[in-house]
Design a protein around this motif. Structure first.
Motif, PDB file in Angstrom:
ATOM      1  N   ARG A  26      -5.564  13.600  -1.244  1.00 33.98           N
ATOM      2  CA  ARG A  26      -4.806  11.496  -0.276  1.00 33.98           C
ATOM      3  C   ARG A  26      -5.563  10.585  -0.795  1.00 33.98           C
ATOM      4  O   ARG A  26      -6.663  10.468   0.159  1.00 33.98           O
ATOM      5  N   HIS A  27      -4.665   9.389  -0.994  1.00 31.71           N
ATOM      6  CA  HIS A  27      -5.822   7.803  -1.604  1.00 31.71           C
ATOM      7  C   HIS A  27      -4.784   7.160  -1.043  1.00 31.71           C
ATOM      8  O   HIS A  27      -3.302   7.118  -1.731  1.00 31.71           O
ATOM      9  N   THR A  28      -5.325   6.201  -0.910  1.00 31.90           N
ATOM     10  CA  THR A  28      -4.313   4.847  -1.133  1.00 31.90           C
ATOM     11  C   THR A  28      -4.394   3.938  -2.216  1.00 31.90           C
ATOM     12  O   THR A  28      -5.346   3.997  -2.204  1.00 31.90           O
TER      13      THR A  28
ATOM     14  N   VAL B 202       0.661   5.902   0.200  1.00 35.36           N
ATOM     15  CA  VAL B 202      -0.880   6.571   0.184  1.00 35.36           C
ATOM     16  C   VAL B 202      -0.589   7.933  -0.926  1.00 35.36           C
ATOM     17  O   VAL B 202       0.599   8.214  -1.256  1.00 35.36           O
TER      18      VAL B 202
ATOM     19  N   TRP C  53       3.781   9.491  -5.230  1.00 38.80           N
ATOM     20  CA  TRP C  53       3.981   8.300  -3.447  1.00 38.80           C
ATOM     21  C   TRP C  53       5.276   7.986  -3.375  1.00 38.80           C
ATOM     22  O   TRP C  53       5.938   8.281  -4.348  1.00 38.80           O
TER      23      TRP C  53
ATOM     24  N   ARG D   8       0.941  -1.183   0.065  1.00 39.49           N
ATOM     25  CA  ARG D   8      -0.171   0.550  -0.086  1.00 39.49           C
ATOM     26  C   ARG D   8       0.843   1.147  -0.081  1.00 39.49           C
ATOM     27  O   ARG D   8       1.742   0.924   0.245  1.00 39.49           O
TER      28      ARG D   8
END
Length: 216
Positions: free
Chosen positions: A140-142, A93, A117, A91
Motif C-alpha cells: 500500500r502507498h499513498t 491509498v 484505490w 490523498r
C-alpha cells in the motif's frame, strides 16, 4: 614596573598592526573606487565621491525594497498556487495488484504496477502507476488523485514557494542595483578622462615653463 609598561605598549602596537592589516583590503577597495580620503583630492575627485555616495544611498534603499517586495509577491503567489492545487487534489491509498515493467515516459523507462484505490466520491478506481520503492502485490502507498479519482501529480510543495521567493528577491535586487552600479562606472570613466586631461594640461605647462626657464 617599566617592563610592564613596555609590554603593554608592545601589545598595543601589535594590536594596531593587526587592525591595520585587517583593514588593508577594505582601504584598497575604497582607494580603487575613489572613495578614500586624500589631501590631494581635486574638484573632479570630490564630484565623483559625492555621486558615489548618492548612488550608494540609493542602492541601500532600492535594493532591499525591491528584493523584499518581489519576494513577498512571489511567496504570496506561491501560497495561492499551493492552495489551488490542494483544493483539487486529495490523498488516496493505492494497493498494488501486479508489478511489471513498462514505459511511462519518452525519456525514461520506469517500473510500473497496476493498483486500485478509492476516489474522493467513494467509488473504486483501477489504474497503472509508477512503482514505488520495494513495491510488490498487496503493498500500500499513498498517492494523490484529482476530484474524479484519477491519479495525478502531488500539489505544489512549499519548498518550491520558498525557493521561488528567494530567486525573485535575488533577481529584483540585481535589477535594482546593477543599473546604479553601471551609472557609477560611467561617471567614473568620465571623471578619469577629465583627470587625464588635467594631467596632460599640467605636463604641457611644465614643459612650457621648462622651455622658458632654460639656462642661457
Amino acid at each position: 614596573m617599566s617592563w610592564f609598561r613596555s609590554g603593554a605598549r608592545r601589545h598595543a602596537a601589535m594590536d594596531g598592526d593587526a587592525r591595520q592589516a585587517a583593514g588593508a583590503p577594505l582601504r584598497r577597495c575604497a582607494r580603487r573606487a575613489g572613495l578614500a580620503p586624500s589631501d590631494l583630492r581635486r574638484p573632479v575627485d570630490r564630484v565623483q565621491r559625492a555621486i558615489a555616495f548618492v548612488l550608494l544611498g540609493l542602492a541601500l534603499i532600492a535594493v532591499p525594497l525591491a528584493a523584499t517586495t518581489c519576494a513577498r509577491w512571489s511567496y504570496r503567489s506561491g501560497m495561492r498556487a499551493e492552495g489551488a492545487d490542494r483544493s483539487v487534489r486529495a490523498r488516496a491509498v493505492a494497493t498494488a495488484e501486479a508489478v511489471g515493467v513498462g514505459a511511462t515516459g519518452d525519456r525514461y523507462v520506469h517500473e510500473t504496477l497496476r493498483a486500485h484505490w478509492t476516489a474522493p466520491d467513494g467509488s473504486a478506481r483501477v489504474g497503472v502507476l509508477t512503482a514505488w520503492k520495494n513495491a510488490k502485490p498487496g503493498a500500500r502507498h499513498t498517492i494523490w488523485v484529482d476530484l474524479r479519482g484519477t491519479a495525478t501529480t502531488p500539489p505544489r510543495p512549499h519548498g518550491r514557494t520558498v525557493t521561488d521567493a528567494g530567486y525573485a528577491a535575488t533577481g529584483a535586487g540585481l535589477a535594482a542595483g546593477l543599473p546604479l552600479f553601471a551609472v557609477y562606472l560611467v561617471v567614473r570613466r568620465r571623471c578619469d578622462r577629465h583627470r587625464d586631461a588635467l594631467w596632460e594640461a599640467a605636463w604641457a605647462r611644465m614643459d612650457a615653463d621648462a622651455g622658458h626657464n632654460r639656462p642661457s
